[in-house]
Design a protein around this motif. Structure first.
Motif, PDB file in Angstrom:
ATOM      1  N   ILE A 112      -9.480 -57.138 -36.635  1.00 34.43           N
ATOM      2  CA  ILE A 112      -8.176 -57.107 -37.286  1.00 34.43           C
ATOM      3  C   ILE A 112      -7.135 -57.706 -36.358  1.00 34.43           C
ATOM      4  N   ALA A 113      -6.036 -58.169 -36.960  1.00 33.18           N
ATOM      5  CA  ALA A 113      -4.851 -58.584 -36.219  1.00 33.18           C
ATOM      6  C   ALA A 113      -3.660 -57.862 -36.819  1.00 33.18           C
ATOM      7  N   SER A 114      -2.680 -57.539 -36.007  1.00 40.72           N
ATOM      8  CA  SER A 114      -1.480 -56.836 -36.461  1.00 40.72           C
ATOM      9  C   SER A 114      -0.265 -57.688 -36.124  1.00 40.72           C
ATOM     10  N   ILE A 115       0.448 -58.143 -37.152  1.00 42.14           N
ATOM     11  CA  ILE A 115       1.534 -59.104 -36.994  1.00 42.14           C
ATOM     12  C   ILE A 115       2.854 -58.476 -37.420  1.00 42.14           C
ATOM     13  N   VAL A 116       3.887 -58.732 -36.651  1.00 41.84           N
ATOM     14  CA  VAL A 116       5.227 -58.299 -37.015  1.00 41.84           C
ATOM     15  C   VAL A 116       5.995 -59.456 -37.644  1.00 41.84           C
ATOM     16  N   ASP A 117       6.147 -60.521 -36.920  1.00 42.14           N
ATOM     17  CA  ASP A 117       6.795 -61.723 -37.436  1.00 42.14           C
ATOM     18  C   ASP A 117       6.115 -62.937 -36.832  1.00 42.14           C
ATOM     19  N   GLY A 118       6.009 -63.994 -37.627  1.00 43.64           N
ATOM     20  CA  GLY A 118       5.447 -65.229 -37.131  1.00 43.64           C
ATOM     21  C   GLY A 118       4.414 -65.808 -38.068  1.00 43.64           C
ATOM     22  N   ALA A 119       3.674 -66.783 -37.568  1.00 49.66           N
ATOM     23  CA  ALA A 119       2.655 -67.470 -38.362  1.00 49.66           C
ATOM     24  C   ALA A 119       1.278 -67.085 -37.857  1.00 49.66           C
ATOM     25  N   PHE A 120       0.377 -66.849 -38.794  1.00 49.70           N
ATOM     26  CA  PHE A 120      -0.998 -66.481 -38.457  1.00 49.70           C
ATOM     27  C   PHE A 120      -1.927 -67.293 -39.351  1.00 49.70           C
TER      28      PHE A 120
END
Length: 258
Positions: A152-160
């Motif tokens: 898993i990845a956990s993103i707050v803001d940005g591009a994935f």
């Protein structure tokens, strides 16, 4: 940064391999004698001149912008949602978190994320909207697309963005293993990388963050991430064909198993 291994002129190789406008998935009989820059195929470096938004070529070229096209589209849509329009304003408006309404743009697995109160919003496959400001994203197992996650990845803001050949491959019935992620130097499908994921955090002044992350996810198939990191600021993870994995120091996620 890839020394020609990532090249829009690879469109000609894709056509020869069968990934053409009709998706014929039929390899041309003499394709192997023409694939890649090594066989004289036009290259962006030597055969395309750019004058603003005008491209000038001295011979026919077949351009393919799939390496970053979906990410670029997500950036343009993000600019509209942020209340801006026009290509130039993307450079200033879609480059960082602010007071804009939260959203997730999912362009075929390439994500532009602005967090906030994401509850009660439409869910994208493989994306869990947490109660806080974090969006949790499944890392799809390239060996079991659509059914298994290996992290898993956990993103707050940005591009994935993610890249893998597991959903676009053909030629097995003829004894070939073809897919659309090519090394433009020899024009052949990459064999040693199975999947890649790239995170480009939002930052003021970063132009087209999703196009950047999308392009780098593709570039990780043909160039070592350490080499790319000399020119770009990003975090990444990748799984190789032998099921070994790599992950940059500050990648916002982890693997369960590979």
């Amino acid at each position: 940064a890839t020394d020609g291994a990532l090249d829009p002129c690879v469109g000609e190789d894709l056509i020869r391999l069968g990934y053409d406008a009709r998706y014929s998935m039929t390899m041309e009989p003499d394709a192997e004698h023409h694939l890649g820059a090594v066989h004289g195929r036009p290259t962006w470096r030597n055969d395309v001149e750019r004058h603003g938004t005008t491209l000038v070529t001295q011979r026919a070229v077949h351009l393919d912008f799939g390496a970053f096209g979906k990410g670029y589209c997500a950036d343009l849509i993000g600019a509209i949602l942020d209340g801006h329009a026009g290509d130039e304003t993307v450079r200033q408006s879609a480059t960082g978190p602010g007071s804009h309404a939260p959203y997730i743009i999912d362009a075929g697995g390439d994500l532009l994320i602005r967090t906030g109160s994401l509850l009660n919003r439409p869910h994208s496959p493989g994306v869990r909207h947490d109660t806080g400001d974090t969006v949790t994203i499944a890392l799809e197992d390239p060996a079991n697309p659509g059914t298994e996650a290996i992290g898993i990845a956990s993103i707050v803001d940005g591009a994935f963005c993610a890249s893998a050949p597991s959903r676009r491959h053909w030629g097995e019935e003829a004894g070939r293993q073809l897919h659309h992620l090519l090394n433009a130097v020899d024009g052949r499908p990459v064999r040693d990388v199975a999947a890649s994921w790239v995170y480009a955090p939002s930052a003021a002044g970063r132009p087209y963050p999703t196009a950047l992350a999308d392009g780098l996810a593709t570039a990780c198939f043909v160039t070592a991430p350490d080499e790319l990191a000399r020119a770009f600021d990003f975090e990444c993870a990748a799984v190789h064909a032998d099921r070994t994995a790599i992950m940059s120091r500050h990648f916002p996620g982890n693997f369960f198993t590979v």
